[in-house]
Design an enzyme around this catalytic site. Structure first.
Site, PDB file in Angstrom:
ATOM      1  CB  SER A   1      -0.859  -0.010   1.267  1.00 17.46           C
ATOM      2  OG  SER A   1      -1.453   1.242   1.462  1.00 17.46           O
TER       3      SER A   1
ATOM      4  CE1 TYR B   1      -3.643  -2.509   5.388  1.00 14.98           C
ATOM      5  CE2 TYR B   1      -3.393  -0.185   4.846  1.00 14.98           C
ATOM      6  CZ  TYR B   1      -3.588  -1.490   4.449  1.00 14.98           C
ATOM      7  OH  TYR B   1      -3.712  -1.784   3.119  1.00 14.98           O
TER       8      TYR B   1
ATOM      9  CE  LYS C   1      -1.330  -4.551   3.250  1.00 17.28           C
ATOM     10  NZ  LYS C   1      -1.642  -5.831   2.608  1.00 17.28           N
TER      11      LYS C   1
HETATM   12  P1  NAD Z   1     -11.029  -6.833   1.414  1.00 18.10           P
HETATM   13  O1  NAD Z   1     -11.206  -6.805   2.891  1.00 18.10           O
HETATM   14  O2  NAD Z   1     -12.222  -6.583   0.555  1.00 18.10           O
HETATM   15  O3  NAD Z   1     -10.362  -8.211   0.965  1.00 18.10           O
HETATM   16  C1  NAD Z   1      -9.456  -8.920   1.787  1.00 18.10           C
HETATM   17  C2  NAD Z   1      -9.912 -10.372   1.807  1.00 18.10           C
HETATM   18  O4  NAD Z   1      -8.985 -11.126   2.618  1.00 18.10           O
HETATM   19  C3  NAD Z   1     -11.298 -10.549   2.439  1.00 18.10           C
HETATM   20  O5  NAD Z   1     -12.099 -11.325   1.577  1.00 18.10           O
HETATM   21  C4  NAD Z   1     -11.030 -11.270   3.764  1.00 18.10           C
HETATM   22  O6  NAD Z   1     -12.085 -12.134   4.108  1.00 18.10           O
HETATM   23  C5  NAD Z   1      -9.736 -12.002   3.462  1.00 18.10           C
HETATM   24  N1  NAD Z   1      -8.876 -12.274   4.616  1.00 18.10           N
HETATM   25  C6  NAD Z   1      -8.442 -11.408   5.559  1.00 18.10           C
HETATM   26  N2  NAD Z   1      -7.614 -12.022   6.424  1.00 18.10           N
HETATM   27  C7  NAD Z   1      -7.507 -13.326   6.006  1.00 18.10           C
HETATM   28  C8  NAD Z   1      -6.790 -14.455   6.475  1.00 18.10           C
HETATM   29  N3  NAD Z   1      -6.013 -14.398   7.565  1.00 18.10           N
HETATM   30  N4  NAD Z   1      -6.895 -15.618   5.782  1.00 18.10           N
HETATM   31  C9  NAD Z   1      -7.690 -15.705   4.691  1.00 18.10           C
HETATM   32  N5  NAD Z   1      -8.407 -14.663   4.218  1.00 18.10           N
HETATM   33  C10 NAD Z   1      -8.301 -13.482   4.854  1.00 18.10           C
HETATM   34  O7  NAD Z   1      -9.872  -5.773   1.073  1.00 18.10           O
HETATM   35  P2  NAD Z   1      -9.383  -5.234  -0.335  1.00 18.10           P
HETATM   36  O8  NAD Z   1      -9.709  -3.786  -0.407  1.00 18.10           O
HETATM   37  O9  NAD Z   1      -9.807  -6.141  -1.410  1.00 18.10           O
HETATM   38  O10 NAD Z   1      -7.811  -5.316  -0.112  1.00 18.10           O
HETATM   39  C11 NAD Z   1      -7.056  -6.431  -0.534  1.00 18.10           C
HETATM   40  C12 NAD Z   1      -5.598  -6.214  -0.189  1.00 18.10           C
HETATM   41  O11 NAD Z   1      -5.167  -4.982  -0.767  1.00 18.10           O
HETATM   42  C13 NAD Z   1      -5.337  -6.092   1.314  1.00 18.10           C
HETATM   43  O12 NAD Z   1      -4.142  -6.752   1.627  1.00 18.10           O
HETATM   44  C14 NAD Z   1      -5.197  -4.598   1.519  1.00 18.10           C
HETATM   45  O13 NAD Z   1      -4.374  -4.294   2.610  1.00 18.10           O
HETATM   46  C15 NAD Z   1      -4.557  -4.162   0.207  1.00 18.10           C
HETATM   47  N6  NAD Z   1      -4.800  -2.738  -0.107  1.00 18.10           N
HETATM   48  C16 NAD Z   1      -6.074  -2.280  -0.197  1.00 18.10           C
HETATM   49  C17 NAD Z   1      -6.301  -0.931  -0.466  1.00 18.10           C
HETATM   50  C18 NAD Z   1      -7.707  -0.370  -0.554  1.00 18.10           C
HETATM   51  O14 NAD Z   1      -7.867   0.864  -0.486  1.00 18.10           O
HETATM   52  N7  NAD Z   1      -8.737  -1.194  -0.710  1.00 18.10           N
HETATM   53  C19 NAD Z   1      -5.214  -0.047  -0.656  1.00 18.10           C
HETATM   54  C20 NAD Z   1      -3.925  -0.569  -0.555  1.00 18.10           C
HETATM   55  C21 NAD Z   1      -3.728  -1.924  -0.293  1.00 18.10           C
HETATM   56  N1  UFG Z   2     -12.866  11.585   2.838  1.00 17.60           N
HETATM   57  C1  UFG Z   2     -13.889  12.459   3.151  1.00 17.60           C
HETATM   58  N2  UFG Z   2     -15.051  11.932   3.615  1.00 17.60           N
HETATM   59  C2  UFG Z   2     -15.250  10.588   3.771  1.00 17.60           C
HETATM   60  C3  UFG Z   2     -14.195   9.706   3.444  1.00 17.60           C
HETATM   61  C4  UFG Z   2     -13.008  10.238   2.988  1.00 17.60           C
HETATM   62  O1  UFG Z   2     -13.744  13.669   3.025  1.00 17.60           O
HETATM   63  O2  UFG Z   2     -16.336  10.177   4.210  1.00 17.60           O
HETATM   64  C5  UFG Z   2     -11.606  12.129   2.292  1.00 17.60           C
HETATM   65  C6  UFG Z   2     -10.400  11.852   3.186  1.00 17.60           C
HETATM   66  O3  UFG Z   2     -10.278  12.838   4.179  1.00 17.60           O
HETATM   67  C7  UFG Z   2      -9.276  11.856   2.139  1.00 17.60           C
HETATM   68  C8  UFG Z   2      -9.940  11.299   0.873  1.00 17.60           C
HETATM   69  O4  UFG Z   2     -11.342  11.501   1.067  1.00 17.60           O
HETATM   70  O5  UFG Z   2      -8.866  13.177   1.880  1.00 17.60           O
HETATM   71  C9  UFG Z   2      -9.666   9.828   0.643  1.00 17.60           C
HETATM   72  O6  UFG Z   2      -9.991   9.106   1.825  1.00 17.60           O
HETATM   73  P1  UFG Z   2     -10.136   7.506   1.842  1.00 17.60           P
HETATM   74  O7  UFG Z   2     -10.548   7.111   3.214  1.00 17.60           O
HETATM   75  O8  UFG Z   2     -10.990   7.053   0.704  1.00 17.60           O
HETATM   76  O9  UFG Z   2      -8.654   7.001   1.490  1.00 17.60           O
HETATM   77  P2  UFG Z   2      -7.271   7.223   2.253  1.00 17.60           P
HETATM   78  O10 UFG Z   2      -6.349   7.914   1.293  1.00 17.60           O
HETATM   79  O11 UFG Z   2      -7.447   7.831   3.574  1.00 17.60           O
HETATM   80  O12 UFG Z   2      -6.776   5.727   2.481  1.00 17.60           O
HETATM   81  C10 UFG Z   2      -6.914   4.713   1.484  1.00 17.60           C
HETATM   82  C11 UFG Z   2      -7.147   3.356   2.171  1.00 17.60           C
HETATM   83  C12 UFG Z   2      -5.905   2.927   2.898  1.00 17.60           C
HETATM   84  C13 UFG Z   2      -4.755   2.931   1.919  1.00 17.60           C
HETATM   85  C14 UFG Z   2      -4.585   4.308   1.319  1.00 17.60           C
HETATM   86  C15 UFG Z   2      -3.457   4.356   0.315  1.00 17.60           C
HETATM   87  O13 UFG Z   2      -8.218   3.435   3.096  1.00 17.60           O
HETATM   88  O14 UFG Z   2      -6.071   1.617   3.388  1.00 17.60           O
HETATM   89  O15 UFG Z   2      -5.790   4.683   0.673  1.00 17.60           O
HETATM   90  O16 UFG Z   2      -3.577   3.342  -0.586  1.00 17.60           O
HETATM   91  F1  UFG Z   2      -3.649   2.571   2.561  1.00 17.60           F
END
Ligand code: NAD
Ligand code: UFG
Length: 338
Positions: A124, A148, A152
């Site tokens: 991330s 978190y 990572k």
């Molecule tokens: P998500 O929660 O929708 O998907 C994660 C999946 O992993 C879920 O289906 C959950 O049930 C499963 N899981 C969690 N722990 C587990 C375990 N110990 N064993 C087996 N299954 C497990 O999240 P996502 O948004 O799809 O994110 C996927 C990956 O991408 C994560 O590692 C997250 O940290 C990373 N990531 C997400 C974002 C974002 O904004 N969504 C940004 C950067 C990185």
């Molecule tokens: N925001 C609002 N109102 C809301 C939600 C978000 O104003 O209800 C704003 C936040 O303040 C920020 C922007 O929208 O300025 C984006 O916020 P998000 O929560 O959508 O995303 P973040 O950048 O805070 O974080 C996300 C994921 C993290 C990940 C990160 C970088 O939640 O897990 O992007 O990949 F690590």
């Protein structure tokens, strides 16, 4: 290739599963369903007309992972299984370190025991912490400012140690910026439990009437309109980055002198919260009422990627616009609300 996709039932994993199936890979999903629903499997089958293998289980179970690697003759693993809510990680750090770090170590142990040494890891942009400069290139120092992000970062450190000591490992870590949007079918997408933390799912809930208005967290940042700026990337572009990573997994290039190959996965463009609101309104012909609230704890003003390294070395580039992200996001929400 035969791919083990951990966390493949989640938001990003389900989209990667479709990209893999579309490219004729054989997909085995391991997911404990802690943050996803078994119904996703039916959507995957319906959209792709293919049957991914699904095993409900935990990646912390090393024996189970090893059995799957053998039974399904796995060539490469894409590891997404993990917990991802920044706020929750602050209140429950041990749960995050256990699930994310022990999960990764367990997977690595199983992979080593089965001699499956190809891995794409889901990292991330959070690993960078508060940016010193923009756009953020991979040379930016890593100073994650929440458990978190640290989970990572520590996993990336473990992966670095591994590739230093054993050259047979092929590992690519992808540092995602802000994934949004949905598959064009509108059948899979981001559907967080309860009130969403992230911007796009919250806007979806305002559009569908589940929330009266968007809370904009701060309009006094040092950005063009005062609201937070992020690099939003369409989840389908993000999925394709994993295919590109698999295609380059064994190229054994030691890019830019780091032991581990890590790549920013973003568009390189930053959009403010109000830019996203206006793009969503225009793309979907809807009004999104909003009110300005105080800044959210832990938020930064701006974060956007320099994606050149991924563009050049993986031959991958994000293609979809903010309008397409907003359209597909609402398309999924509409289907879900019906
Ligand atoms: P998500 O929660 O929708 O998907 C994660 C999946 O992993 C879920 O289906 C959950 O049930 C499963 N899981 C969690 N722990 C587990 C375990 N110990 N064993 C087996 N299954 C497990 O999240 P996502 O948004 O799809 O994110 C996927 C990956 O991408 C994560 O590692 C997250 O940290 C990373 N990531 C997400 C974002 C974002 O904004 N969504 C940004 C950067 C990185
Ligand atoms: N925001 C609002 N109102 C809301 C939600 C978000 O104003 O209800 C704003 C936040 O303040 C920020 C922007 O929208 O300025 C984006 O916020 P998000 O929560 O959508 O995303 P973040 O950048 O805070 O974080 C996300 C994921 C993290 C990940 C990160 C970088 O939640 O897990 O992007 O990949 F690590």
């Amino acid at each position: 290739m035969n791919i083990l996709l951990t966390g493949g039932m989640g938001y990003i994993g389900s989209h990667i599963a479709l990209s893999l199936l579309h490219d004729k890979h054989k997909v085995t999903i391991l997911d404990n369903l802690s943050n996803s629903n078994i119904e996703v499997l039916n959507s995957l089958k319906f959209i792709s007309s293919e049957e991914p293998n699904f095993i409900k289980g935990d990646v912390i179970n090393t024996e189970l992972v090893a059995k799957l690697l053998k039974d399904y003759k796995v060539d490469a693993v894409i590891h997404l299984a993990g917990l991802k809510a920044v706020g929750e990680s602050v209140s429950r750090p041990v749960m995050y370190y256990k699930n994310n770090i022990l999960g990764a170590v367990s997977l690595l142990e199983a992979m080593k025991s089965c001699n499956v040494l190809n891995l794409v890891f889901s990292s991330s942009a959070t690993v960078y912490g508060i940016p010193n400069f923009l756009p953020i290139s991979e040379e930016h120092p890593c100073k994650p400012n929440n458990p978190y992000g640290r989970s990572k970062f520590y996993i990336e450190e473990i992966l670095s140690d591994l590739v230093i000591t054993d050259k047979n490992w092929n590992i690519i870590s992808l540092r995602y910026f802000n994934p949004v949007g949905s598959h064009e079918s509108g059948l899979i997408g981001d559907h967080p439990n309860g009130i969403p933390n992230n911007l796009m799912p919250f806007i979806n809930q305002v559009a569908s009437g589940q929330q009266t208005h968007l809370k904009v967290f701060g309009n006094d940042y040092d950005t063009p309109d005062g609201t937070g700026v992020r690099d939003y990337i369409h989840v389908e572009d993000l999925s394709n980055a994993h295919l590109a990573a698999l295609n380059n997994i064994d190229s054994n290039n030691n890019y830019q002198n780091y032991p581990l190959n890590f790549f920013n996965i973003g568009t390189g463009k930053g959009y403010s919260v109000l830019d996203v609101v206006h793009a969503f309104e225009l793309a979907n012909r809807l009004d999104i009422p909003y009110k300005i609230y105080p800044r959210r704890d832990g938020d930064i003003a701006s974060s956007f990627a320099d994606p050149k390294k991924a563009n050049n070395f993986l031959g991958w580039k994000a293609k979809q616009s903010i309008d397409e992200m907003c359209l597909s996001s609402w398309n999924f929400q509409k289907n879900k609300s019906q």
